[in-house]
Motif scaffolding. Structure first.
Motif, short mmCIF file in Angstrom:
data_model
loop_
_atom_site.label_atom_id
_atom_site.label_comp_id
_atom_site.label_asym_id
_atom_site.label_seq_id
_atom_site.Cartn_x
_atom_site.Cartn_y
_atom_site.Cartn_z
N SER A 78 45.09 42.32 36.18
CA SER A 78 45.63 40.96 35.87
C SER A 78 45.31 41.36 34.03
N ILE A 79 46.37 41.04 33.08
CA ILE A 79 45.78 41.50 31.43
C ILE A 79 46.28 40.09 31.22
N ARG A 80 45.23 39.77 30.19
CA ARG A 80 45.80 38.27 29.39
C ARG A 80 44.91 38.60 28.13
N GLY A 81 45.93 37.89 28.00
CA GLY A 81 45.77 37.74 26.24
C GLY A 81 45.28 35.93 24.98
N ILE A 82 44.36 36.42 25.37
CA ILE A 82 43.57 34.93 25.18
C ILE A 82 43.17 34.50 23.45
N HIS A 83 43.86 33.44 23.00
CA HIS A 83 43.92 33.16 21.76
C HIS A 83 42.80 32.14 21.72
N THR A 84 41.49 32.33 20.42
CA THR A 84 40.14 31.49 20.43
C THR A 84 39.90 31.12 21.79
N GLY A 85 40.06 31.69 23.03
CA GLY A 85 38.98 31.36 23.74
C GLY A 85 39.31 30.47 24.77
N VAL A 129 35.19 33.73 28.43
CA VAL A 129 34.48 33.95 29.62
C VAL A 129 34.99 32.61 30.34
N MET A 130 34.38 31.25 29.86
CA MET A 130 34.22 30.22 30.97
C MET A 130 35.00 29.19 31.05
N ARG A 131 36.20 30.00 30.00
CA ARG A 131 37.52 28.73 30.37
C ARG A 131 38.96 30.31 30.55
N SER A 132 39.16 31.05 30.08
CA SER A 132 39.89 31.77 29.51
C SER A 132 40.31 32.67 31.72
N LEU A 133 38.97 33.26 31.62
CA LEU A 133 39.08 34.03 32.26
C LEU A 133 38.50 33.57 33.80
N ALA A 134 37.36 32.50 33.39
CA ALA A 134 36.92 31.56 34.43
C ALA A 134 36.42 32.11 35.39
N CYS A 135 35.10 33.04 34.43
CA CYS A 135 34.28 33.87 35.59
C CYS A 135 33.42 33.04 36.57
N ARG A 136 33.77 33.68 38.11
CA ARG A 136 33.46 33.05 38.65
C ARG A 136 31.31 34.04 39.76
N PRO A 137 30.61 32.57 39.69
CA PRO A 137 29.88 33.27 40.00
C PRO A 137 29.42 34.48 41.17
#
Length: 373
Positions: free
Chosen positions: A305-312, A176-184
Motif C-alpha cells: 500500500s502507498i498512502r499519501g498523508i496530509h499533516t498526519g 505514525v499514530m493516526r495515518s499508519l496506526a502502526c501496531r505494537p
C-alpha cells in the motif's frame, strides 16, 4: 496596532523584518500575542514560490502564545488562555463532520487565499496590503486567528516551544499514530531525520514498534534518533538503503515513512517493504507536479500500500492535547529538537536549519527567551 513581523517579498531571498499594521480583531477573530513560532520547510517553499500564495506575505503557521483579546462571537477561548495555532478548517463540511479537518473542503480557501473571506487583508506595511497564511501569519509579534485553528493548551508547559506541534510535529507523529496506526511489535523505517522524521520516531516508540530505523546522513541526527527511541540508524550515503534495511529485517519492514520526497529514497524503501507493507508519503516535493514511477506488479504481487498523508491526518483539537500530554509525561521530548532564535534573527535561523545545524528553529518574540536559545 503596529507590530514587528517578517515579510516574504522575493524568492530565495532573506525575509524583511519590519514594522507592519495589524487590524484589531473582528467579531469572529482572536488576537494572540505570539511567544514562539516554528520555522517550517513549507514556509520556505512558499517564500520561494514552490507553493503558490500571494506576495508580499507574512508567513508562519506554527505559532503559539497567549490570547490577548477576542471578538464578540468567540466562545472557544478567552484572554489569558495559552494556545497553539494550527491550520484552519470550516467545521461544517462533510470531512470536518467526520473529524478529518485536514481534508476540509474549504482548506485551500481558509489557509492559502491570503485574505479574509471577504477579500480584505489583516496586515499592511506602509499602506501596502500583505497576504496572510494559514489564518495566522505568526512570523510576527501578534497574530489574528480563528476558533477553527486555535487549540487551548495547559499553562504548565513552555508555551513558546509548543508552536511546532501545530504542523511539523503533528505531521510526523500523526503519520505514525493516526495515518499508519502502526501496531505494537511492528517495524518501521523513517526516511529523513528532520523535525518531522524525529517526531515520527518518537511516535513509533509510543506506539510500541519494536524495530525503529531512521535513515539520515547527518551523524549528530542519527545519534539523537537513537536517544529518542530509534533502535537502528542508517547512513544512506554510506550504504545502499534497501540492502541495509534487509540486513536488519530480512523479510522486510512493515512500514516506511518518507519525509524526503526523493524518488531514489522512496523506491529504495518500497523495495524493502514486507508483504502487505505500507509506504507513507509526507515529504514536500521540489515541484507541485512531481511524479514517481511505481511498478504495478510489485505493488500487486506483494500486496503493498502507498498512502499519501496530509499533516498526519490530524484533528488538532484532540491530537495536539494528546501530544502535549505525552510531552508532560516525558514520553515525547519534543524540546530536544529545538533551538530558539529571536524573531529578528529569522534569516540566520533559516540558514542554520538549511545547513543542518539545527533540527527545528523556533523564533521567539520580545523578551521571551528559553535556556537553549
Amino acid at each position: 496596532m503596529t507590530i514587528t513581523a517578517a515579510i516574504a517579498r522575493t524568492p530565495n531571498a532573506d525575509f524583511e523584518v519590519a514594522q507592519v499594521e495589524l487590524d484589531q480583531p473582528r467579531a469572529d477573530e482572536i488576537l494572540v500575542r505570539i511567544h514562539g513560532v516554528g520555522l517550517c520547510h513549507t514556509d520556505i517553499a512558499i517564500r520561494d514560490r514552490r507553493i503558490p500564495l500571494g506576495m508580499p506575505a507574512v508567513l508562519g503557521h506554527e505559532g503559539s502564545g497567549i490570547v490577548e483579546a477576542v471578538g464578540a462571537d468567540v466562545t472557544k477561548v478567552k484572554p489569558g488562555d495559552h494556545v497553539v495555532l494550527s491550520f484552519n478548517s470550516c467545521g461544517t463540511c462533510v470531512m470536518c463532520a467526520q473529524h478529518k479537518p485536514v481534508y476540509c473542503r474549504n482548506f485551500g480557501t481558509l489557509n492559502f487565499s491570503g485574505t479574509r473571506a471577504d477579500g480584505s487583508h489583516t496586515l499592511h506595511c506602509n499602506g501596502e496590503p500583505l497576504h496572510s497564511f494559514y489564518s495566522q501569519s505568526s512570523f510576527a509579534e501578534y497574530s489574528l486567528a480563528y476558533e477553527g485553528n486555535v487549540v487551548k493548551i495547559p499553562d504548565d508547559v513552555p508555551v513558546e516551544l509548543m508552536g511546532p506541534v501545530a504542523c511539523g510535529i503533528q505531521t510526523g507523529a500523526g503519520a505514525v499514530m493516526r495515518s499508519l496506526a502502526c501496531r505494537p511489535g511492528s517495524s518501521i523505517v523513517i526516511l529523513g531525520g528532520g523535525s518531522v522524521g524525529m517526531s515520527a520516531a518518537m511516535a513509533a516508540a509510543v506506539q510500541g514498534c519494536t524495530t525503529i530505523v531512521v535513515s539520515e546522513p547527518v551523524a549528530e541526527r542519527r545519534a539523537l534518533a537513537l536517544e529518542l527511541g530509534a533502535t537502528h540508524v542508517i547512513d544512506p550515503l554510506n550504504e545502499p538503503l534497501t540492502e541495509a534495511l534487509r540486513a536488519i529485517i530480512p523479510l522486510g519492514i512493515d512500514y516506511a515513512l518518507d519525509t524526503t520526497a526523493r524518488q531514489d529514497v522512496i523506491l529504495a524503501a518500497l523495495d524493502a517493504l514486507a508483504p502487505q507493507g505500507t509506504l507513507g508519503l509526507i515529504g514536500v516535493p521540489a515541484s507541485m507536479d512531481a511524479a514517481i514511477p511505481f511498478t504495478l506488479t510489485q505493488l500487486m504481487g506483494s500486496g503493498l500500500s502507498i498512502r499519501g498523508i496530509h499533516t498526519g491526518d490530524s484533528d488538532p483539537d484532540t491530537f495536539i492535547p494528546q501530544l502535549i500530554e505525552l510531552y508532560r509525561q516525558g514520553r515525547f521530548p519534543l524540546d530536544k529538537l529545538m533551538k530558539t532564535y529571536r524573531l529578528e534573527d529569522i534569516n540566520q535561523a533559516v540558514h542554520d536549519q538549511h545547513d543542518g545545524k539545527v533540527i527545528k528553529a523556533v523564533l521567539v518574540t520580545g523578551a521571551v527567551r528559553t535556556d537553549n536559545g
